[in-house]
Design an enzyme around this catalytic site. Structure first.
Site, PDB file in Angstrom:
ATOM      1  N   ASN A 151       0.873  -1.165   0.000  1.00 53.23           N
ATOM      2  CA  ASN A 151       0.000   0.000   0.000  1.00 53.23           C
ATOM      3  C   ASN A 151       0.917   1.224   0.000  1.00 53.23           C
ATOM      4  OD1 ASN A 151      -1.615   2.201   0.559  1.00 53.23           O
ATOM      5  ND2 ASN A 151      -2.698   1.246   2.254  1.00 53.23           N
ATOM      6  N   ARG A 202       6.032   1.190   2.605  1.00 50.84           N
ATOM      7  CA  ARG A 202       7.103   1.827   1.818  1.00 50.84           C
ATOM      8  C   ARG A 202       8.478   1.398   2.335  1.00 50.84           C
ATOM      9  NH1 ARG A 202       3.648   6.355   2.414  1.00 50.84           N
ATOM     10  NH2 ARG A 202       5.129   7.321   3.867  1.00 50.84           N
ATOM     11  N   ARG A 210       0.515   4.245   0.356  1.00 46.99           N
ATOM     12  CA  ARG A 210       0.200   5.299   1.322  1.00 46.99           C
ATOM     13  C   ARG A 210       0.657   4.946   2.734  1.00 46.99           C
ATOM     14  NH1 ARG A 210      -5.537   7.454   1.207  1.00 46.99           N
ATOM     15  NH2 ARG A 210      -4.456   9.214   2.134  1.00 46.99           N
ATOM     16  N   CYS A 211       1.124   3.719   2.942  1.00 49.43           N
ATOM     17  CA  CYS A 211       1.530   3.253   4.272  1.00 49.43           C
ATOM     18  C   CYS A 211       3.047   3.355   4.423  1.00 49.43           C
ATOM     19  CB  CYS A 211       1.076   1.806   4.454  1.00 49.43           C
ATOM     20  SG  CYS A 211       1.698   1.010   5.939  1.00 49.43           S
ATOM     21  N   SER A 212       3.495   4.034   5.466  1.00 50.28           N
ATOM     22  CA  SER A 212       4.941   4.212   5.673  1.00 50.28           C
ATOM     23  C   SER A 212       5.643   2.881   5.907  1.00 50.28           C
ATOM     24  CB  SER A 212       5.203   5.165   6.836  1.00 50.28           C
ATOM     25  OG  SER A 212       4.704   4.630   8.051  1.00 50.28           O
TER      26      SER A 212
END
Length: 115
Positions: free
Chosen positions: A7, A14, A9-11
């Site tokens: 995802n 990432r 948008r998820c740190s």
């Protein structure tokens, strides 16, 4: 082939992706919010993770709290909830062969890559 259920948008997701990129190993990105896993795929993932379905759920998500928390759900019902609301799926998940890890912490991914 290594796969990451990601995802953007998820740190934490990432960070997991960065760990894979740094490893130099070839991998495939599955953006699971767009390419939603089927019930069959989730069951397979749970087998690779060696976890019950409830352990793959993000229980702090509003959807879980509002619709599922406190209910006595079967494995199949939990899997169905994750298919209907893929945001509930913990992330990132990295699969290598017939093994998988949840990439929290990122060290889990590094250990999997060593195998």
């Amino acid at each position: 082939m290594i796969k990451i259920y990601h995802n953007p948008r998820c740190s934490k997701s990432r960070l997991g992706l960065s760990a894979l990129e740094a490893s130099g190993a070839p991998f495939k990105i599955v953006k699971y919010l767009e390419d939603i896993p089927t019930k069959k795929e989730l069951k397979e993932l749970l087998g690779y993770l060696n976890l019950p379905a409830g352990e793959l759920v993000r229980k702090n998500e509003a959807i879980w709290k509002e619709q599922y928390r406190g209910k006595d759900l079967t494995e199949d019902e939990i899997i169905t909830a994750m298919v209907q609301h893929p945001k509930l799926i913990e992330r990132p998940i990295v699969v290598k062969g017939d093994k998988a890890v949840i990439g929290r912490p990122t060290e889990n991914i590094l250990e999997l890559l060593k195998e």
